[in-house]
Write an enzyme that holds these catalytic residues in place. Structure first.
Site, PDB file in Angstrom:
ATOM      1  N   LYS A 106      23.307  26.338 -61.266  1.00 36.59           N
ATOM      2  CA  LYS A 106      23.902  25.295 -61.965  1.00 36.59           C
ATOM      3  C   LYS A 106      24.111  25.679 -63.558  1.00 36.59           C
ATOM      4  O   LYS A 106      25.175  25.448 -64.296  1.00 36.59           O
ATOM      5  CB  LYS A 106      23.658  23.559 -61.492  1.00 36.59           C
ATOM      6  CG  LYS A 106      23.716  23.499 -60.034  1.00 36.59           C
ATOM      7  CD  LYS A 106      23.378  21.962 -60.092  1.00 36.59           C
ATOM      8  CE  LYS A 106      22.159  21.580 -60.341  1.00 36.59           C
ATOM      9  NZ  LYS A 106      20.879  22.236 -59.581  1.00 36.59           N
ATOM     10  N   ARG A 114      22.848  12.558 -59.736  1.00 39.68           N
ATOM     11  CA  ARG A 114      21.954  12.932 -58.545  1.00 39.68           C
ATOM     12  C   ARG A 114      21.590  11.978 -57.744  1.00 39.68           C
ATOM     13  O   ARG A 114      20.796  12.291 -56.623  1.00 39.68           O
ATOM     14  CB  ARG A 114      20.601  13.337 -59.260  1.00 39.68           C
ATOM     15  CG  ARG A 114      20.417  15.014 -59.378  1.00 39.68           C
ATOM     16  CD  ARG A 114      19.163  14.961 -60.279  1.00 39.68           C
ATOM     17  NE  ARG A 114      18.339  16.065 -60.464  1.00 39.68           N
ATOM     18  CZ  ARG A 114      18.411  17.166 -61.154  1.00 39.68           C
ATOM     19  NH1 ARG A 114      19.065  16.990 -62.506  1.00 39.68           N
ATOM     20  NH2 ARG A 114      17.549  18.107 -61.167  1.00 39.68           N
ATOM     21  N   ARG A 125      11.910  31.605 -62.836  1.00 39.75           N
ATOM     22  CA  ARG A 125      12.714  31.149 -64.037  1.00 39.75           C
ATOM     23  C   ARG A 125      12.100  30.972 -65.240  1.00 39.75           C
ATOM     24  O   ARG A 125      10.866  30.707 -65.257  1.00 39.75           O
ATOM     25  CB  ARG A 125      13.492  29.864 -63.628  1.00 39.75           C
ATOM     26  CG  ARG A 125      14.188  29.003 -64.734  1.00 39.75           C
ATOM     27  CD  ARG A 125      14.995  28.056 -64.225  1.00 39.75           C
ATOM     28  NE  ARG A 125      14.386  27.033 -63.769  1.00 39.75           N
ATOM     29  CZ  ARG A 125      15.103  26.039 -63.189  1.00 39.75           C
ATOM     30  NH1 ARG A 125      16.303  26.038 -62.953  1.00 39.75           N
ATOM     31  NH2 ARG A 125      14.431  24.889 -62.629  1.00 39.75           N
ATOM     32  N   ARG A 173       8.921  26.453 -66.924  1.00 41.97           N
ATOM     33  CA  ARG A 173       8.901  25.007 -66.996  1.00 41.97           C
ATOM     34  C   ARG A 173       7.591  24.603 -65.706  1.00 41.97           C
ATOM     35  O   ARG A 173       7.247  25.283 -64.853  1.00 41.97           O
ATOM     36  CB  ARG A 173      10.164  24.385 -66.191  1.00 41.97           C
ATOM     37  CG  ARG A 173      11.109  24.328 -67.324  1.00 41.97           C
ATOM     38  CD  ARG A 173      12.734  24.070 -66.676  1.00 41.97           C
ATOM     39  NE  ARG A 173      12.549  23.160 -65.401  1.00 41.97           N
ATOM     40  CZ  ARG A 173      13.757  22.791 -64.879  1.00 41.97           C
ATOM     41  NH1 ARG A 173      14.947  23.228 -65.234  1.00 41.97           N
ATOM     42  NH2 ARG A 173      13.695  21.539 -63.941  1.00 41.97           N
ATOM     43  N   ARG A 192      10.749  18.694 -55.211  1.00 43.64           N
ATOM     44  CA  ARG A 192      12.202  18.599 -56.007  1.00 43.64           C
ATOM     45  C   ARG A 192      13.218  18.833 -54.716  1.00 43.64           C
ATOM     46  O   ARG A 192      14.178  18.363 -54.783  1.00 43.64           O
ATOM     47  CB  ARG A 192      12.431  19.548 -57.363  1.00 43.64           C
ATOM     48  CG  ARG A 192      11.576  18.951 -58.385  1.00 43.64           C
ATOM     49  CD  ARG A 192      11.219  19.946 -59.524  1.00 43.64           C
ATOM     50  NE  ARG A 192      12.542  20.359 -59.946  1.00 43.64           N
ATOM     51  CZ  ARG A 192      12.645  21.620 -60.329  1.00 43.64           C
ATOM     52  NH1 ARG A 192      11.764  22.353 -60.485  1.00 43.64           N
ATOM     53  NH2 ARG A 192      13.796  22.248 -60.787  1.00 43.64           N
TER      54      ARG A 192
END
Ligand code: ADP
Ligand code: AMP
Length: 216
Positions: free
Chosen positions: A13, A88, A127, A160, A171
């Site tokens: 996203k 969300r 990431r 992160r 998550r």
């Protein structure tokens, strides 16, 4: 144009919102980036949000809706925006309809990027993000030219905390229980386009632009 990017963590996203923002010259608004900035600045809201983010949970609706309402009312949003990471929950989706109504606007499209779970885990574990400008990288799929350094601004790249495997699983569970129902919500409103996210980045961008009637 007012666009919502929907999809599981790691679907792309943020990556796609960055690409679209550049091509379409509209703002990319990421609630995750807003929270991470508040954490970095150690604001009261940031310290409160961090408790939820670290465990892979969602920040409470009232806090999240508050920051989005404030941000969308700013003048630079008048030309449109791409919302990444919001809404969300069903409550946030209804609140967004209300906020847009107050601003006398309406959503143009919801882009739902679907990706299988195994791929998501591989994307999240590799990431990397720029501490300075939030640009997104991946150690294998989209590495920076120089390891650990942002191509765009020279900032330091970091991983992160919530991209650790255990938090990632939490998550994904939160996504499936709280966010996935929004696919039906927006499909029923005739706003949803599903984009196959298991393709290279450029192809995903092309497919989204075509869905928005922006190709060529
Ligand atoms: P989201 O915002 O949905 O959580 P990101 O845009 O941050 O996802 O992407 C997650 C990771 O996957 C990043 O490291 C990014 O570089 C990488 N990525 C994004 N899109 C693709 C793609 N189409 N193919 C391979 N890797 C991708
Ligand atoms: P993201 O960068 O979109 O992956 O978001 C990182 C974290 O910020 C999430 O796991 C949540 O804790 C929090 N967050 C971001 N957006 C929202 C939202 N719309 N509602 C609640 N929490 C959010």
């Amino acid at each position: 144009m007012k666009i919502v990017m929907l999809g599981p963590p790691g679907a792309g996203k943020g990556t796609q919102a960055d690409a679209l923002s550049e091509k379409m010259e509209i703002l990319h608004i990421s609630t995750g980036d807003m929270f991470r900035r508040a954490v970095k600045d150690q604001t009261a809201m940031g310290l409160e949000a961090k408790k939820y983010m670290d465990s892979g949970a969602l920040v409470p609706d009232e806090v999240t809706i508050g920051i989005v309402r404030e941000r969308l009312a700013m003048r630079d949003c008048a030309k449109g925006f791409i919302l990444d990471g919001f809404p969300r929950t069903a409550y946030q989706a209804e609140a967004l309809d209300g906020i847009l109504g107050e601003l006398e606007g309406a959503m143009d499209a919801v882009i739902y990027i679907s990706v299988d779970t195994e791929t998501l885990i591989g994307r999240l574990s590799g990431r990397r993000i720029c501490k300075n400008c939030s640009a997104l990288y991946h150690v294998s799929y989209n590495p920076p030219k120089k390891e650990g350094v942002c191509d765009k601004c020279g900032g330091e790249l970091y991983q992160r905390d919530d991209d650790q495997e255990e938090t990632v699983r939490r998550r994904l569970e939160v996504y499936n229980s709280q966010t996935l129902p929004l696919v039906g919500y927006y499909r029923d409103k005739g706003l949803l386009t599903e984009i196959h996210g298991n393709q290279r980045r450029e192809k995903v961008t092309e497919d989204i632009l075509a869905a928005l009637g922006r190709s060529g």
